[in-house]
Design a protein around this motif. Structure first.
Motif, PDB file in Angstrom:
ATOM      1  N   UNK A   6      -6.193   2.246  -4.838  1.00 40.16           N
ATOM      2  CA  UNK A   6      -6.207   1.480  -3.598  1.00 40.16           C
ATOM      3  C   UNK A   6      -7.112   2.085  -2.539  1.00 40.16           C
ATOM      4  N   UNK A   7      -7.127   3.394  -2.447  1.00 38.06           N
ATOM      5  CA  UNK A   7      -7.888   4.072  -1.403  1.00 38.06           C
ATOM      6  C   UNK A   7      -9.056   4.822  -2.021  1.00 38.06           C
ATOM      7  N   UNK A   8     -10.194   4.784  -1.305  1.00 43.07           N
ATOM      8  CA  UNK A   8     -11.411   5.416  -1.797  1.00 43.07           C
ATOM      9  C   UNK A   8     -12.068   6.223  -0.687  1.00 43.07           C
ATOM     10  N   UNK A   9     -12.671   7.343  -1.091  1.00 45.67           N
ATOM     11  CA  UNK A   9     -13.455   8.118  -0.149  1.00 45.67           C
ATOM     12  C   UNK A   9     -14.870   7.582  -0.052  1.00 45.67           C
ATOM     13  N   UNK A  10     -15.666   8.232   0.768  1.00 46.77           N
ATOM     14  CA  UNK A  10     -17.042   7.774   1.003  1.00 46.77           C
ATOM     15  C   UNK A  10     -18.022   8.340  -0.024  1.00 46.77           C
ATOM     16  N   UNK A  50       1.135  11.330   2.047  1.00 41.85           N
ATOM     17  CA  UNK A  50       1.267  12.453   1.127  1.00 41.85           C
ATOM     18  C   UNK A  50       1.034  11.915  -0.275  1.00 41.85           C
ATOM     19  N   UNK A  51      -0.145  12.221  -0.787  1.00 43.00           N
ATOM     20  CA  UNK A  51      -0.533  11.617  -2.061  1.00 43.00           C
ATOM     21  C   UNK A  51      -0.120  12.385  -3.287  1.00 43.00           C
ATOM     22  N   UNK A  52       0.682  13.416  -3.088  1.00 43.02           N
ATOM     23  CA  UNK A  52       0.988  14.283  -4.218  1.00 43.02           C
ATOM     24  C   UNK A  52       1.746  13.591  -5.339  1.00 43.02           C
ATOM     25  N   UNK A  53       2.518  12.579  -5.010  1.00 39.89           N
ATOM     26  CA  UNK A  53       3.306  11.914  -6.043  1.00 39.89           C
ATOM     27  C   UNK A  53       2.562  10.713  -6.632  1.00 39.89           C
ATOM     28  N   UNK A  54       1.368  10.464  -6.147  1.00 42.03           N
ATOM     29  CA  UNK A  54       0.601   9.326  -6.619  1.00 42.03           C
ATOM     30  C   UNK A  54      -0.491   9.762  -7.581  1.00 42.03           C
ATOM     31  N   UNK A  55      -0.942   8.823  -8.372  1.00 41.33           N
ATOM     32  CA  UNK A  55      -2.102   9.095  -9.196  1.00 41.33           C
ATOM     33  C   UNK A  55      -3.336   9.199  -8.304  1.00 41.33           C
ATOM     34  N   UNK A  56      -4.145  10.227  -8.550  1.00 44.92           N
ATOM     35  CA  UNK A  56      -5.425  10.369  -7.863  1.00 44.92           C
ATOM     36  C   UNK A  56      -6.493  10.670  -8.899  1.00 44.92           C
ATOM     37  N   UNK A  57      -7.718  10.365  -8.549  1.00 46.29           N
ATOM     38  CA  UNK A  57      -8.758  10.573  -9.534  1.00 46.29           C
ATOM     39  C   UNK A  57     -10.139  10.718  -8.941  1.00 46.29           C
ATOM     40  N   UNK A  58     -11.046  11.087  -9.818  1.00 50.01           N
ATOM     41  CA  UNK A  58     -12.457  11.197  -9.485  1.00 50.01           C
ATOM     42  C   UNK A  58     -13.252  10.193 -10.315  1.00 50.01           C
ATOM     43  N   UNK A  59     -14.144   9.517  -9.641  1.00 49.19           N
ATOM     44  CA  UNK A  59     -15.039   8.564 -10.275  1.00 49.19           C
ATOM     45  C   UNK A  59     -16.468   8.942  -9.914  1.00 49.19           C
TER      46      UNK A  59
END
Length: 119
Positions: free
Chosen positions: A107-111, A28-37
């Motif tokens: 740490x985690x990345x999409x394709x 559950x990534x809601x409490x983590x920082x997420x971003x777009x690159x």
């Protein structure tokens, strides 16, 4: 196993809009920082927009006022709404997630999902 899966990329004319999505699973990534690159072949990866664990949002100068990052906590999904697109926005767009609420490390990345803007 954590997975980030992007979707929604495509081709659009300059001035148009697209929304890309990133579905997170395995945590559950809601409490983590997420971003777009984004990245163009032969160039360095550029941070486009991030949302921290408190919901604070930060944008690259080049997209500020045109792009909006958001997330749906119920769907565990991250979005990037892109308006007034320019040819220079063309790139592969990647979703990423950290393991803390701070946006210091991802740490985690999409394709990736390709966005192409024609003039």
């Amino acid at each position: 196993q954590v997975q980030l899966v992007e979707s929604g990329g495509g081709s659009v004319q300059a001035g148009g809009s697209l929304r890309v999505s990133c579905a997170a699973s395995g945590y559950t990534g809601n409490k983590y920082c997420m971003g777009w690159f984004r990245q163009i072949p032969g160039k360095e990866r550029e941070r486009v927009a991030v949302i921290d664990g408190s919901g604070g949002t930060y944008y690259a100068y080049s997209v500020k006022g045109r792009f909006t990052i958001s997330r749906d906590t119920a769907k565990n999904t991250l979005y990037l709404q892109m308006n007034s697109l320019k040819p220079e926005d063309s790139a592969m767009y990647y979703c990423a997630s950290g393991l803390t609420s701070y946006c210091s490390q991802f740490t985690y990345w999409g394709q990736g999902t390709q966005v192409t803007v024609s003039s």
